[in-house]
Design a protein around this motif. Structure first.
Motif, short mmCIF file in Angstrom:
data_model
loop_
_atom_site.label_atom_id
_atom_site.label_comp_id
_atom_site.label_asym_id
_atom_site.label_seq_id
_atom_site.Cartn_x
_atom_site.Cartn_y
_atom_site.Cartn_z
N ASP A 71 48.79 -22.04 -7.81
CA ASP A 71 49.89 -21.38 -7.11
C ASP A 71 49.49 -19.92 -6.90
N GLN A 72 50.03 -19.29 -5.87
CA GLN A 72 49.82 -17.86 -5.68
C GLN A 72 51.14 -17.11 -5.62
N ASN A 73 52.24 -17.82 -5.98
CA ASN A 73 53.57 -17.22 -5.87
C ASN A 73 54.39 -17.30 -7.15
N SER A 74 53.82 -17.80 -8.24
CA SER A 74 54.56 -17.92 -9.50
C SER A 74 54.21 -16.76 -10.41
N PHE A 75 55.14 -15.83 -10.51
CA PHE A 75 54.94 -14.62 -11.29
C PHE A 75 54.53 -14.95 -12.71
N ARG A 76 53.46 -14.33 -13.16
CA ARG A 76 52.88 -14.47 -14.49
C ARG A 76 52.05 -15.74 -14.68
N TRP A 77 52.12 -16.69 -13.76
CA TRP A 77 51.37 -17.94 -13.90
C TRP A 77 50.21 -17.99 -12.93
N LYS A 101 33.73 -16.68 -12.11
CA LYS A 101 34.04 -16.39 -10.71
C LYS A 101 33.59 -17.52 -9.77
N ALA A 102 32.94 -18.53 -10.30
CA ALA A 102 32.44 -19.63 -9.46
C ALA A 102 33.57 -20.62 -9.17
N VAL A 103 34.60 -20.13 -8.50
CA VAL A 103 35.80 -20.92 -8.23
C VAL A 103 36.19 -20.78 -6.77
N ILE A 104 36.56 -21.89 -6.16
CA ILE A 104 37.25 -21.87 -4.88
C ILE A 104 38.71 -22.18 -5.19
N TYR A 105 39.58 -21.20 -5.00
CA TYR A 105 41.00 -21.40 -5.26
C TYR A 105 41.68 -21.93 -3.99
N ARG A 106 42.46 -22.97 -4.15
CA ARG A 106 43.24 -23.51 -3.04
C ARG A 106 44.72 -23.41 -3.38
N ALA A 107 45.46 -22.67 -2.59
CA ALA A 107 46.90 -22.55 -2.79
C ALA A 107 47.57 -23.83 -2.31
N ILE A 108 48.26 -24.53 -3.21
CA ILE A 108 48.89 -25.80 -2.86
C ILE A 108 50.37 -25.78 -3.23
N PRO A 109 51.22 -26.35 -2.40
CA PRO A 109 52.63 -26.47 -2.75
C PRO A 109 52.84 -27.52 -3.83
N THR A 110 53.98 -27.47 -4.47
CA THR A 110 54.29 -28.42 -5.54
C THR A 110 54.10 -29.86 -5.09
N PRO A 165 59.59 -27.35 -0.36
CA PRO A 165 58.19 -27.67 -0.72
C PRO A 165 57.68 -26.90 -1.93
N ASN A 166 58.02 -25.61 -2.01
CA ASN A 166 57.54 -24.74 -3.07
C ASN A 166 58.69 -24.23 -3.91
N GLN A 167 58.44 -24.13 -5.22
CA GLN A 167 59.51 -23.71 -6.12
C GLN A 167 60.02 -22.31 -5.79
N LEU A 168 59.13 -21.40 -5.38
CA LEU A 168 59.57 -20.05 -5.06
C LEU A 168 60.53 -20.03 -3.88
N ASP A 169 60.45 -21.04 -3.00
CA ASP A 169 61.40 -21.12 -1.88
C ASP A 169 62.83 -21.20 -2.39
N CYS A 170 63.02 -21.78 -3.57
CA CYS A 170 64.36 -21.87 -4.14
C CYS A 170 64.93 -20.48 -4.44
N LEU A 171 64.10 -19.61 -4.98
CA LEU A 171 64.57 -18.25 -5.28
C LEU A 171 64.95 -17.52 -4.00
N VAL A 172 64.18 -17.71 -2.94
CA VAL A 172 64.50 -17.08 -1.66
C VAL A 172 65.85 -17.59 -1.15
N GLY A 199 60.02 -15.96 -15.29
CA GLY A 199 59.28 -15.05 -14.44
C GLY A 199 60.07 -14.63 -13.21
N GLN A 200 60.83 -15.56 -12.65
CA GLN A 200 61.64 -15.24 -11.48
C GLN A 200 62.79 -14.30 -11.85
N ALA A 201 63.38 -14.53 -13.02
CA ALA A 201 64.44 -13.64 -13.48
C ALA A 201 63.90 -12.23 -13.72
N ALA A 202 62.64 -12.14 -14.16
CA ALA A 202 62.02 -10.83 -14.36
C ALA A 202 61.80 -10.13 -13.02
N GLN A 203 61.54 -10.90 -11.97
CA GLN A 203 61.34 -10.33 -10.64
C GLN A 203 62.66 -9.92 -10.01
#
Length: 324
Positions: free
Chosen positions: A77-83, A125-134, A221-228, A247-251
């Motif tokens: 994920d690239q949108n979950s604060f602290r995770w 650093k030998a990682v390809i990160y792929r942002a994926i929805p839940t 699709p994504n958990q962060l969409d719920c907060l929005v 984490g969302q409550a902290a944000q």
């Protein structure tokens, strides 16, 4: 989905729909029959979902392919604060190759991905990160788009029918997130006639289907969409893992966790069902990651990323193993 961008000289974040850069990657990962994991028990007979294969450093076909590619492909994920999130305060912290306008990927899950890459490839650093929805975590593994998913993914019997898991690396529970002053008091009758948001394919969605308390389910699709949606007033509350909700409550100080956790769940690293050598290797990494008490890599990462929003965790969950 975010556009492709460089994270480090050897670690990049790519959209899920991109083709992996190493040519010849099969559509679905397969191991020789001798290495295959025994079929998972059906969800109605599964007794101990957190029990995983015993750790090993022996290379099999999956590890060999990852080494040949020179990169570990990780669904995160690239949108979950602290995770798993873009830390604007850490831009460029890993060198000149990761200058990002929105910061570099950071978080508890990202630290674990780096430890796995370091063990297999000798370079975190030998990682390809792929942002994926839940909703894409399982398909991404089944279709060979990623090697591992490290994305606050709960181990359960239903998912074991489709993917394999490592031993548990974090314990969480489902809880309700609601605006301060809301009449919602928790996962109870106070949800009646309320619009409650959950992520598609999440354990929260399954819980609300099983017992809705009269709530109207809103799926995204994504958990962060719920907060929005909660911030826009389109829903009245959210059900999700309390680890994510904290984490969302902290944000957003206008929301808070209400009631108590109503489940006990464990996060695991998810992999293709046939990649038994990778499962064993990840479990071996986790053995070392947990070791060392207060000075373990696990506790160091917890104090750095999670203690401020999830205080009181004294140790990682103990591993459970099975044979065959």
């Amino acid at each position: 989905m975010a556009a492709a961008c460089v994270v480090t000289a050897a670690a990049v974040l790519l959209p899920l729909t991109r083709t992996t850069p190493d040519s010849g990657r099969p559509a679905v990962f397969r191991e020789p029959a001798s290495m295959a994991v025994a079929p998972a028990a059906p969800s109605d007979t599964c007794q101990d979902p957190e029990a995983s294969l015993r750790p090993s450093t022996v290379d099999g076909a999956t590890i060999a392919r990852i080494k040949a590619a020179g990169k570990l492909v990780a669904g995160v994920d690239q949108n979950s604060f602290r995770w798993g999130y873009r830390n604007q305060n850490a831009a460029g912290a890993e060198g000149t190759g990761d200058q990002l306008a929105q910061g570099r990927l950071d978080g508890f899950d990202i630290d674990l991905v780096k430890a796995i890459a370091k063990d297999i490839l000798g370079d975190e650093k030998a990682v390809i990160y792929r942002a994926i929805p839940t909703s894409q975590r399982i398909p991404a593994l089944q279709e060979g788009r990623v090697d591992i998913v490290v994305r606050t993914m709960t181990i359960n019997c239903k998912r074991l029918e489709d993917v394999a898991f490592s031993t548990a690396y974090f314990e969480a529970g489902q809880q309700v997130l609601a605006p301060k002053g809301s009449p919602i008091t928790g996962y109870d009758t106070s949800l009646k006639d309320k619009r409650i948001c959950v992520a598609a394919g999440s354990t929260a969605e399954a819980s609300l289907k099983a017992q809705s308390y009269g709530a109207a389910t809103v799926t995204v699709p994504n958990q962060l969409d719920c907060l929005v949606r909660l911030q826009l007033g389109e829903v009245d509350g959210i059900i999700t893992d309390n680890a994510l909700a904290a984490g969302q409550a902290a944000q957003d100080p206008s929301v808070r966790l209400v009631g108590s956790p109503f489940t006990r769940e464990f996060y695991g690293v998810a992999m293709n069902k046939d990649a038994s050598d990778l499962v064993r290797r990840v479990n071996n990494v986790l053995e070392g990651y947990r070791a060392g008490g207060a000075g373990s890599p696990w506790m160091v990462s917890y104090r750095k990323h999670l203690e401020a929003v999830l205080p009181g965790v004294a140790a990682p969950p103990a591993p459970k193993y099975r044979d065959g």
